[in-house]
Design a protein around this motif. Structure first.
Motif, PDB file in Angstrom:
ATOM      1  N   CYS A  73       0.850  -1.187   0.000  1.00 46.65           N
ATOM      2  CA  CYS A  73       0.000   0.000   0.000  1.00 46.65           C
ATOM      3  C   CYS A  73       0.891   1.244   0.000  1.00 46.65           C
ATOM      4  N   HIS A  74       0.257   2.404  -0.003  1.00 43.42           N
ATOM      5  CA  HIS A  74       1.012   3.656  -0.067  1.00 43.42           C
ATOM      6  C   HIS A  74       1.818   3.943   1.203  1.00 43.42           C
ATOM      7  N   LEU A  75       1.504   3.296   2.315  1.00 42.37           N
ATOM      8  CA  LEU A  75       2.243   3.534   3.551  1.00 42.37           C
ATOM      9  C   LEU A  75       3.555   2.745   3.622  1.00 42.37           C
ATOM     10  N   GLY A 121      -4.016   7.613   6.659  1.00 40.86           N
ATOM     11  CA  GLY A 121      -3.474   7.786   5.312  1.00 40.86           C
ATOM     12  C   GLY A 121      -4.576   8.078   4.305  1.00 40.86           C
ATOM     13  N   ARG A 122      -4.182   8.246   3.076  1.00 41.69           N
ATOM     14  CA  ARG A 122      -5.141   8.674   2.045  1.00 41.69           C
ATOM     15  C   ARG A 122      -6.156   7.599   1.666  1.00 41.69           C
ATOM     16  N   THR A 123      -5.903   6.341   2.005  1.00 42.67           N
ATOM     17  CA  THR A 123      -6.854   5.282   1.650  1.00 42.67           C
ATOM     18  C   THR A 123      -7.672   4.814   2.858  1.00 42.67           C
ATOM     19  N   ARG A 124      -7.599   5.561   3.951  1.00 44.82           N
ATOM     20  CA  ARG A 124      -8.299   5.134   5.168  1.00 44.82           C
ATOM     21  C   ARG A 124      -9.805   5.039   4.927  1.00 44.82           C
ATOM     22  N   LEU A 125     -10.388   4.136   5.666  1.00 46.76           N
ATOM     23  CA  LEU A 125     -11.835   3.953   5.603  1.00 46.76           C
ATOM     24  C   LEU A 125     -12.489   4.882   6.622  1.00 46.76           C
ATOM     25  N   GLY A 145      -9.941 -13.000   7.961  1.00 49.21           N
ATOM     26  CA  GLY A 145     -10.425 -11.727   7.438  1.00 49.21           C
ATOM     27  C   GLY A 145      -9.298 -10.727   7.366  1.00 49.21           C
ATOM     28  N   GLU A 146      -9.488  -9.754   6.523  1.00 51.01           N
ATOM     29  CA  GLU A 146      -8.479  -8.711   6.347  1.00 51.01           C
ATOM     30  C   GLU A 146      -9.193  -7.419   5.995  1.00 51.01           C
ATOM     31  N   ILE A 147      -8.827  -6.349   6.679  1.00 48.12           N
ATOM     32  CA  ILE A 147      -9.396  -5.045   6.382  1.00 48.12           C
ATOM     33  C   ILE A 147      -8.229  -4.127   6.055  1.00 48.12           C
ATOM     34  N   ALA A 148      -8.233  -3.612   4.834  1.00 44.76           N
ATOM     35  CA  ALA A 148      -7.184  -2.706   4.374  1.00 44.76           C
ATOM     36  C   ALA A 148      -7.834  -1.438   3.867  1.00 44.76           C
ATOM     37  N   GLY A 149      -7.030  -0.433   3.602  1.00 41.56           N
ATOM     38  CA  GLY A 149      -7.545   0.821   3.079  1.00 41.56           C
ATOM     39  C   GLY A 149      -8.171   0.627   1.710  1.00 41.56           C
ATOM     40  N   SER A 150      -9.026   1.575   1.340  1.00 46.15           N
ATOM     41  CA  SER A 150      -9.669   1.499   0.033  1.00 46.15           C
ATOM     42  C   SER A 150      -8.664   1.862  -1.063  1.00 46.15           C
ATOM     43  N   VAL A 151      -8.915   1.358  -2.243  1.00 46.06           N
ATOM     44  CA  VAL A 151      -7.983   1.591  -3.349  1.00 46.06           C
ATOM     45  C   VAL A 151      -8.355   2.844  -4.109  1.00 46.06           C
TER      46      VAL A 151
END
Length: 151
Positions: A73-75, A121-125, A145-151
């Protein structure tokens, strides 16, 4: 002698990095607690010492820092200095994550990974959406399960 000085400097720098009670972890704890979930913290008797353990749901939640676990990701950006050191360090973290996942599977624990990029960050939910996502996973039957920032 310079190697010893470099090691001491690195050691002091790394000592400032928190392993538990990070800001993202505290935010997740607060959000889930407000939804009525009760949990143990950093249970030493569960493989990987998860950040949150919910025995009622037989679930372990890990709040992973994107840099430290090499998330795509961007981070995460591989440092341009001491690349070999950082590549090995992050590789070891990822290998340990894989071992812990296997141990959790063997012992019947469900696992959820919440990535730092989902929280900041910029993709945070949206935070309420993130917590609702985690709550839905806990109430469900999915093993992972996995929760990541939005694309």
């Amino acid at each position: 002698m310079p190697d010893v000085v470099d090691q001491l400097t690195r050691s002091r720098m790394m000592s400032g990095i928190r392993a538990v009670n990070t800001q993202p972890e505290l935010a997740i704890r607060k959000g889930l607690h407000a939804k009525g979930f009760r949990f143990r913290l950093h249970a030493k008797d569960i493989p990987g010492k998860p950040d949150l353990v919910l025995p009622r749901y037989r679930a372990a939640i890990f709040v992973h820092g994107c840099f430290w676990h090499g998330h795509d990701c961007h981070l995460f950006k591989m440092p341009s200095t001491r690349t070999e050191f950082w590549s090995e360090k992050i590789g070891r973290n990822r290998a340990r994550d894989a071992i812990v996942e296997g141990q959790l599977d063997e012992t019947g624990w469900r696992r959820l990974v919440i990535w730092e990029c989902a929280i900041k960050g910029r993709t945070r939910l949206d935070f309420d959406e993130l917590i609702e996502h985690a709550a839905a996973w806990l109430r469900g039957s999915a093993v992972t399960g996995e929760i990541a920032g939005s694309v």
